[in-house]
Design an enzyme around this catalytic site. Structure first.
Site, PDB file in Angstrom:
ATOM      1  N   LEU A 275       0.810  -1.222   0.000  1.00  0.00           N
ATOM      2  CA  LEU A 275       0.000   0.000   0.000  1.00  0.00           C
ATOM      3  C   LEU A 275       0.842   1.270   0.000  1.00  0.00           C
ATOM      4  O   LEU A 275       0.285   2.365  -0.014  1.00  0.00           O
ATOM      5  CB  LEU A 275      -0.922   0.013   1.233  1.00  0.00           C
ATOM      6  N   ARG A 276       2.167   1.116   0.042  1.00  0.00           N
ATOM      7  CA  ARG A 276       3.003   2.324   0.057  1.00  0.00           C
ATOM      8  C   ARG A 276       2.786   3.139  -1.212  1.00  0.00           C
ATOM      9  O   ARG A 276       2.844   4.371  -1.190  1.00  0.00           O
ATOM     10  CB  ARG A 276       4.468   1.949   0.217  1.00  0.00           C
ATOM     11  N   ALA A 277       2.550   2.480  -2.341  1.00  0.00           N
ATOM     12  CA  ALA A 277       2.343   3.207  -3.592  1.00  0.00           C
ATOM     13  C   ALA A 277       1.140   4.139  -3.491  1.00  0.00           C
ATOM     14  O   ALA A 277       1.201   5.300  -3.923  1.00  0.00           O
ATOM     15  CB  ALA A 277       2.153   2.219  -4.740  1.00  0.00           C
TER      16      ALA A 277
END
Length: 692
Positions: A275-277
């Site tokens: 989910l960092r993107a």
């Protein structure tokens, strides 16, 4: 002191300049990784950015740059008194050299005070110096693994933890991480790349006008640095003021739910990891809106944010060539961002007349006389401008569509070939021999650990890695010893104090110092010698061999080895890959490998001996591991056993590719001559094998 090259004076590179400015507005984006060939002004632009950053207030006398508005309660120089003074200074630009030691990065025991005053004191490192500033790592892809781990921890936690030499310290370490790299020298670890919020590819200008302007400006700067900087002082000051204004406006920018939904759909469609993107795209879009003076994020902000934050995050094999997914991203953006925004702009317009922003000018990024720095997100992103990403890597001419290391290959077009191809007399060179057959590798698998027996001594085991055991500067402490030659590499504090106590002394003197002996793992040079003759060209046989070599290449990548590849067929051997850290280049060379002709095994071994001799002269500390992939047959040239003495003392493993009900055992015979282990191709599974 020489004035740094002005940020505004850089010709082209719109994506890079925009990415750096956005991270200056919102450091929470996570920094920038700059990929590009040598001589493309990567370092120049980064150093120019440091002059644009707003000044910061720090607690007077604090070595860790504590913020007076919120001092770090765990600061090693604290607790700070309520009446502390403050000092205003420029944001720090700290450069992390590739050859830096661990104690230089995180800090260590202050030996002068420990030995002179008998107190345990901490000497801060580069992470402390970079707090609230910029940490710049040139050639970040060459950074040793142990330093990469330190950066990953600090970037994730915003704090540095020091547990060494009897010192236990924690301090804040929030910095803007900027790294530059040349892809020709190898790719960094995926975990490190993921920590960079934005990744930008740069290339040199491909037309004469901007190239001439780059040279013109550089010569003018070298002749009169101060005068040249004064020419661009007004533009740099305007950018610095705009960064400050955008930082102030950042908390007031709204990210509507509609845009959040778009971000989620884009990331899902692009198949990113984790989910960092999503978080980085959201932060970048908010920073873009603040940069343009808007209070609401628009779909144009999302498009520019996704182009900078997503291409390096797609779920892919680490050995796939970078840059191949840009077209797919553009398709997804066109699909998901189709249609108008429901939300109004809410802020000043970007157009010169208060209307809509002007359309993108294809030549904006390459105008040598007046590079536009006021609205960088609207500049051209074409590599022709000198500021775009380099074109995607290809598998090379003459190959069928390359098979990704993570996919199954279609082998239906591979035809059988005899050992001696029609028309081959065994003497034809590479220029005249037939093109040969082409096989495709299938999905790689986890291989046995091929490693070198014994431990390298301290001088040899200098390349930290994950393959063979070695004495070095990193690893677990196994004992202590007196320093050799009077040079102390790593202090063993308890044994130093013990030695002083045995002498009956209450102070530690030079004769008491003990050095820590550490055992870890080293990276090696893995040189592949692959049989590409007609005996390997049967329909399934070369597919299996290519898959095995691909699996070994992946293993070498994970263990941070250098790799090289020699192939032999027809009448001679060819170095298709000189020793390098670019493992993905090895994958491309393997995909191009064709088979056919006679089997000059002796030529392959002779070429391996020459390559290893040259590498030994260049870097005597890196131990080689020779991996010979063959069935042992030799139908051209001398008996390979006559060449074996040239490889005496080289740790080797022979991967036996012989198949069928009747086996001649020629590969085992070769292994005995090389004092190597012989591993059947079918048994290349995760069991330890030690090279002699």
């Amino acid at each position: 002191m020489t004035s740094p090259y002005p940020f505004s004076a850089v010709v082209g590179l719109p994506d890079l300049r925009l990415a750096l400015l956005l991270t200056a507005v919102s450091p929470a984006i996570g920094g920038v990784l700059v990929r590009g060939e040598k001589g493309t002004a990567k370092s120049t632009v980064v150093r120019g950015l440091a002059t644009l950053l707003p000044e910061v207030d720090v607690v007077a006398g604090c070595r860790f740059a504590c913020d007076p508005a919120a001092p770090d309660p765990s600061c090693p120089d604290g607790p700070h008194a309520p009446d502390f003074g403050l000092v205003r200074r420029r944001s720090a630009l700290v450069e992390l050299p590739v050859g830096a030691t661990e104690d230089r990065v995180v800090g260590t025991l202050d030996l002068q005070r420990a030995l002179g005053d008998g107190v345990k004191a901490y000497e801060p490192g580069l992470l402390a110096a970079a707090h609230r500033g910029v940490l710049y790592v040139d050639e970040v892809n060459l950074l040793p693994d142990h330093l990469v781990d330190l950066l990953l921890d600090a970037a994730a936690m915003g704090r540095a933890h020091v547990e060494r030499d009897g010192v236990s310290v924690k301090h804040a370490a929030r910095f803007l991480l900027v790294g530059t790299m040349n892809p020709e020298e190898g790719e960094p670890r995926p975990q490190l790349v993921d920590r960079f919020g934005l990744v930008v590819g740069v290339a040199s200008p491909s037309t004469p006008a901007p190239r001439a302007e780059v040279v013109r400006r550089r010569l003018a700067y070298e002749n009169d640095p101060s005068g040249f900087a004064a020419r661009f002082a007004e533009e740099d000051a305007a950018l610095a003021a705009r960064i400050a204004v955008a930082r102030q406006a950042l908390p007031g920018v709204s990210l509507p739910d509609r845009q959040l939904d778009r971000i989620a759909r884009i990331c899902l469609a692009y198949r990113v990891d984790g989910l960092r993107a999503d978080i980085v795209v959201a932060r970048t879009a908010v920073a873009l809106a603040a940069w343009h003076g808007r209070t609401v994020v628009t779909k144009d902000d999302l498009r520019d944010a996704a182009r900078l934050a997503l291409p390096h995050r797609r779920r892919r094999d680490p050995l796939d060539p970078p840059g191949a997914d840009q077209e797919r991203l553009e398709e997804i953006l066109d699909q998901e961002l189709d249609g108008p925004d429901d939300d109004t702009d809410g802020g000043p317009d970007d157009g010169p007349d208060g209307g809509d922003p002007p359309p993108s000018d294809p030549s904006a990024g390459s105008d040598p006389t007046a590079p536009d720095v006021s609205d960088l997100s609207n500049e051209s992103h074409d590599a022709e401008s000198g500021g775009g990403a380099p074109p995607p890597a290809s598998a090379g001419p003459g190959t069928s569509p390359p098979t990704s290391p993570g996919r199954n290959a279609d082998t239906s077009e591979i035809s059988d070939s005899s050992d001696a191809a029609p028309g081959d007399d065994g003497n034809a060179g590479p220029a005249t021999q037939p093109a040969g057959e082409l096989a495709f590798a299938q999905a790689p698998y986890k291989t046995r650990l091929l490693k070198i027996g014994g431990r390298a001594n301290r001088q040899q085991g200098a390349h930290a890695g994950r393959r063979s055991p070695a004495h070095g500067r990193h690893g677990r402490v196994v004992r202590s010893r007196q320093p050799s030659g009077g040079k102390l590499v790593s202090l063993h504090l308890p044994d130093s104090v013990r030695a002083a106590a045995l002498r009956g002394s209450r102070a530690v003197h030079a004769q008491d110092l003990r050095e820590a002996v550490k055992v870890g793992r080293e990276a090696n040079l893995v040189l592949f010698v692959v049989d590409a003759s007609g005996s390997m060209a049967a329909r399934q046989r070369m597919t299996v061999v290519k898959t095995a070599v691909l699996s070994l290449l992946r293993d070498a990548y994970q263990r941070r080895d250098k790799v090289g590849m020699i192939t032999f067929r027809g009448a001679e051997a060819t170095s298709v890959l000189e020793p390098t850290a670019s493992h993905e280049v090895g994958v491309l060379r393997l995909a191009e490998l064709r088979t056919g002709g006679r089997t000059p095994l002796a030529a392959g071994l002779r070429q391996a001996a020459r390559t290893l001799h040259g590498e030994r002269r260049r870097d005597a500390r890196r131990r080689p591991l020779l991996v010979v992939v063959t069935d042992g047959r030799a139908t051209s040239g001398p008996d390979p056993l006559t060449v074996a003495p040239a490889l005496a003392g080289v740790p080797a493993v022979v991967v036996d590719c012989e198949s069928g009900p009747v086996r001649l055992g020629l590969a085992q015979r070769l292994a005995r001559a090389l004092s190597a282990d012989c591993v059947p191709l079918s048994a290349l599974s995760a069991v330890s094998v030690v090279g002699s």
